[in-house]
Design a protein around this motif. Structure first.
Motif, PDB file in Angstrom:
ATOM      1  N   VAL A   1       0.864  -1.179   0.000  1.00  0.00           N
ATOM      2  CA  VAL A   1       0.000   0.000   0.000  1.00  0.00           C
ATOM      3  C   VAL A   1       0.900   1.229   0.000  1.00  0.00           C
ATOM      4  O   VAL A   1       1.744   1.374   0.884  1.00  0.00           O
ATOM      5  N   GLY A   2       0.712   2.096  -0.992  1.00  0.00           N
ATOM      6  CA  GLY A   2       1.593   3.257  -1.089  1.00  0.00           C
ATOM      7  C   GLY A   2       0.901   4.587  -0.901  1.00  0.00           C
ATOM      8  O   GLY A   2       1.547   5.621  -0.882  1.00  0.00           O
ATOM      9  N   CYS A   3      -0.427   4.585  -0.808  1.00  0.00           N
ATOM     10  CA  CYS A   3      -1.123   5.872  -0.683  1.00  0.00           C
ATOM     11  C   CYS A   3      -2.484   5.658  -0.045  1.00  0.00           C
ATOM     12  O   CYS A   3      -2.914   4.532   0.161  1.00  0.00           O
ATOM     13  N   ASP A   4      -3.154   6.792   0.203  1.00  0.00           N
ATOM     14  CA  ASP A   4      -4.500   6.744   0.787  1.00  0.00           C
ATOM     15  C   ASP A   4      -5.535   7.224  -0.217  1.00  0.00           C
ATOM     16  O   ASP A   4      -6.692   7.397   0.123  1.00  0.00           O
ATOM     17  N   THR A   5      -5.120   7.489  -1.454  1.00  0.00           N
ATOM     18  CA  THR A   5      -5.986   8.212  -2.387  1.00  0.00           C
ATOM     19  C   THR A   5      -6.239   7.466  -3.692  1.00  0.00           C
ATOM     20  O   THR A   5      -6.752   8.058  -4.642  1.00  0.00           O
ATOM     21  N   SER A   6      -5.863   6.200  -3.771  1.00  0.00           N
ATOM     22  CA  SER A   6      -6.070   5.387  -4.981  1.00  0.00           C
ATOM     23  C   SER A   6      -5.244   5.868  -6.175  1.00  0.00           C
ATOM     24  O   SER A   6      -5.581   5.578  -7.314  1.00  0.00           O
ATOM     25  N   ASN A   7      -4.182   6.592  -5.912  1.00  0.00           N
ATOM     26  CA  ASN A   7      -3.395   7.177  -7.004  1.00  0.00           C
ATOM     27  C   ASN A   7      -2.144   6.414  -7.382  1.00  0.00           C
ATOM     28  O   ASN A   7      -1.689   6.518  -8.508  1.00  0.00           O
ATOM     29  N   CYS A   8      -1.528   5.669  -6.461  1.00  0.00           N
ATOM     30  CA  CYS A   8      -0.143   5.246  -6.695  1.00  0.00           C
ATOM     31  C   CYS A   8      -0.022   3.929  -7.452  1.00  0.00           C
ATOM     32  O   CYS A   8       0.991   3.666  -8.085  1.00  0.00           O
ATOM     33  N   GLY A   9      -1.009   3.063  -7.360  1.00  0.00           N
ATOM     34  CA  GLY A   9      -0.957   1.800  -8.102  1.00  0.00           C
ATOM     35  C   GLY A   9      -0.058   0.727  -7.500  1.00  0.00           C
ATOM     36  O   GLY A   9       0.036  -0.376  -8.059  1.00  0.00           O
ATOM     37  N   ALA A  10       0.585   1.003  -6.370  1.00  0.00           N
ATOM     38  CA  ALA A  10       1.499   0.012  -5.782  1.00  0.00           C
ATOM     39  C   ALA A  10       0.769  -1.278  -5.396  1.00  0.00           C
ATOM     40  O   ALA A  10       1.353  -2.358  -5.360  1.00  0.00           O
ATOM     41  N   CYS A  11      -0.537  -1.162  -5.151  1.00  0.00           N
ATOM     42  CA  CYS A  11      -1.337  -2.281  -4.665  1.00  0.00           C
ATOM     43  C   CYS A  11      -1.980  -3.090  -5.802  1.00  0.00           C
ATOM     44  O   CYS A  11      -2.863  -3.905  -5.546  1.00  0.00           O
ATOM     45  N   THR A  12      -1.544  -2.849  -7.049  1.00  0.00           N
ATOM     46  CA  THR A  12      -2.212  -3.476  -8.203  1.00  0.00           C
ATOM     47  C   THR A  12      -2.102  -5.001  -8.183  1.00  0.00           C
ATOM     48  O   THR A  12      -1.022  -5.562  -8.005  1.00  0.00           O
TER      49      THR A  12
ATOM     50  N   SER B   1      -5.982  -2.811  -5.447  1.00  0.00           N
ATOM     51  CA  SER B   1      -6.622  -3.638  -4.421  1.00  0.00           C
ATOM     52  C   SER B   1      -6.948  -2.852  -3.153  1.00  0.00           C
ATOM     53  O   SER B   1      -7.639  -3.354  -2.280  1.00  0.00           O
ATOM     54  N   CYS B   2      -6.476  -1.586  -3.092  1.00  0.00           N
ATOM     55  CA  CYS B   2      -6.880  -0.714  -1.985  1.00  0.00           C
ATOM     56  C   CYS B   2      -8.241  -0.105  -2.259  1.00  0.00           C
ATOM     57  O   CYS B   2      -8.811   0.547  -1.396  1.00  0.00           O
ATOM     58  N   SER B   3      -8.740  -0.267  -3.488  1.00  0.00           N
ATOM     59  CA  SER B   3      -9.988   0.387  -3.887  1.00  0.00           C
ATOM     60  C   SER B   3     -11.046  -0.637  -4.280  1.00  0.00           C
ATOM     61  O   SER B   3     -11.954  -0.333  -5.057  1.00  0.00           O
TER      62      SER B   3
END
Ligand code: FAD
Ligand code: FES
Ligand code: FES
Lengths: 283, 177
Positions: B37-48, B58-60
């Motif tokens: 998880v790299g952010c709180d705003t669904s912007n970074c894509g690290a969780c893809t 996957s955070c969204s």
């Protein structure tokens, strides 16, 4: 962060979804693709008591023809809209605008209906919907009704949907043979439009015979650039004529100032992007 | 609520709270900490990750929304100790520095290659526009994705991952040919 607690139901039909929404009352929320709602829940900007997930309501997915119109199900993902052959043929403007939304991951989940219902002034799909005079089909406990796009967008994040109502379908008149372009100005790492312009034209020979232009993020709601449309019709599609018509783009707008742009800069962008969008559409 | 999800070829059935994010479920319940998880705003894509063959953040996504679905994470790519061609290309091209964006970058790159088996540079940049990297300046990432495209047979990617455990290791595209 993690959302606050909520209950969750995943109905499989529109009727069940309407009933679930009515039973749950004011504190419930519809969950479509979740690409706007889940970030909001994570930041705890909203804390609904119940989510009604439309993900399993298959009747709301996909695009079909119905006589002179296309019917886009509210749960059709951005990804499917971009690839849909009916949209490419009869509503190219919608496909083009959708391809600029967010990024591939978000387009895999986010939905056409969710975007329109969310009514973010920077969202890219409302201006094309307005320009193409689409009709929103909604369902509630009192049955079905339709709302023209020109009455659907009421204010920032506010639509004409009443409590307990679902957006189920969007009816788009066919614009077969029209040329279209969506021109958007945004920061690279943030796809949201600072300003966007949706243009669709009919061209015979070199003459523009019909024009439809909508503006993204030039007001709290999408704006129809009627002055531009009037100035374009009957003109030769020359750079001078298009540029002159584009000067009307600021009429009837009330752009905000934010961290990306002040109002004067947005007005400048509206004219420049209108000129580019119409030029590209005339191709 | 009880959910049944197949993750990296293994089926799990678990009781989860509706508010559990898919990434939380993967990391905290299944121990799949390769997805970050790299952010709180669904912007970074690290969780893809891939959900039924398509990349998602996957955070969204709620874990309950993945009920009945197949998920592939970065941990499910290597087969028989062999890196996936995209993983190998990132290694070969020095496409990472701190490595935090890498799991998401690789999952998104595979999704991109499934759509377009030989993307031009601009198409790679657009294909990974939902993934932010604070270290590399992207140059070597773009190079790695194009290099991987040449290594992989067309058609490899999310679709090729939709396999049961029984067929794992033999599907098209995961081995260098
Ligand atoms: C990183 C990122 C970048 C983005 N960039 C852009 C962009 O450039 N341009 C753009 O246009 N959008 C952008 N978006 C938003 C994206 O398009 C969303 O998909 C969209 O705004 C909401 O659609 P959804 O299906 O995800 O709806 P959800 O998030 O599920 O719902 C949004 C809201 O609409 C309500 N709702 C949803 N469906 C219905 C329905 N059928 N009836 C009644 N109410 C409903 C929900 O209750 C909620 O309040 C971005 C999102 C992210 C995370
Ligand atoms: S952690 Fe999911 S997008 Fe940043
Ligand atoms: S390598 Fe550090 S964020 Fe990409």
């Amino acid at each position: 962060m993690i959302p606050a607690e909520f209950d969750y139901v995943a109905p499989t039909t529109v009727d069940d979804a309407v009933r679930a929404l009515a039973d749950a009352g004011d504190e419930a929320k519809i969950l479509a693709g979740g690409q706007s709602l889940i970030p909001v829940l994570r930041m705890r900007l909203a804390a609904p008591t119940k989510l009604i997930d439309l993900g399993k309501v298959t009747e709301l997915q996909g695009v079909r023809e119905d006589g002179g119109a296309l019917v886009i199900g509210a749960m059709t993902t951005h990804y499917d809209v971009v690839r849909d052959p009916l949209i490419a043929e009869h509503a190219k403007l919608i496909g083009m605008a959708t391809s600029t939304v967010a990024d591939p991951q978000v387009r895999h989940r986010g939905t056409f209906g969710g975007s329109l219902a969310h009514a973010d002034p920077a969202g890219d799909l409302a201006a094309p919907a307005l320009a193409l005079d689409v009709e929103m089909v909604v369902h509630g406990m009192d049955g079905r009704r339709t709302i023209p796009a020109s009455e659907f967008f009421v204010d920032y994040f506010t639509t004409a949907l009443r409590p307990g109502e679902l957006l189920t379908e969007v009816r788009v008149p066919k614009y077969t043979g029209w040329h279209a372009h969506y021109e958007k100005f945004n920061r690279v790492a943030q796809a949201w439009s600072i300003v966007g312009v949706a243009a669709a034209v009919q061209v015979e020979g070199h003459t523009i015979t019909q024009a439809r232009v909508g503006l993204t993020n030039m007001s709290s709601v999408p704006v129809r650039a009627s002055g531009v449309e009037r100035a374009l019709v009957g003109q030769e599609a020359t750079p001078e004529a298009i540029k002159a018509a584009a000067q009307h783009a600021v009429e009837g707008t009330m752009p905000v100032a934010d961290g990306n742009a002040d109002a004067a800069y947005r007005e400048h962008l509206a004219k420049v992007l209108t000129s580019r969008a119409v030029t590209a559409a005339c191709g | 609520m009880r959910i049944t999800v197949t993750v990296d070829g293994t089926t799990y059935s678990d009781e989860v709270e509706p508010r559990t994010l898919l990434v939380q479920y993967l990391r905290e319940r299944l121990g799949k900490v390769g997805t970050v998880v790299g952010c709180d705003t669904s912007n970074c894509g690290a969780c893809t990750v891939h959900l039924d063959g398509h990349s998602v953040k996957s955070c969204s996504v709620l874990a309950v929304q993945a009920d009945g679905c197949e998920v592939t994470t970065i941990e499910g790519l290597a087969r028989d100790g062999q890196l996936h061609p995209v993983q190998r290309a990132f290694h070969d091209n020095h496409a990472l520095q701190c490595g935090f964006c890498t799991p998401g970058m690789i999952m998104q790159a595979i999704d991109l290659l499934a759509e377009d088996s030989d993307p031009e540079e601009q198409a790679v940049r657009e294909g990974i526009e939902g993934n932010l990297c604070r270290c590399t300046g992207y140059q070597n990432i773009v190079r790695a994705v194009r290099d991987a495209a040449h290594e992989m047979r067309p058609g490899a990617g999310p679709e090729a991952e939709r396999v049961s455990e029984a067929t794992m290791g033999t599907q098209a595209g995961v081995h260098r040919s």
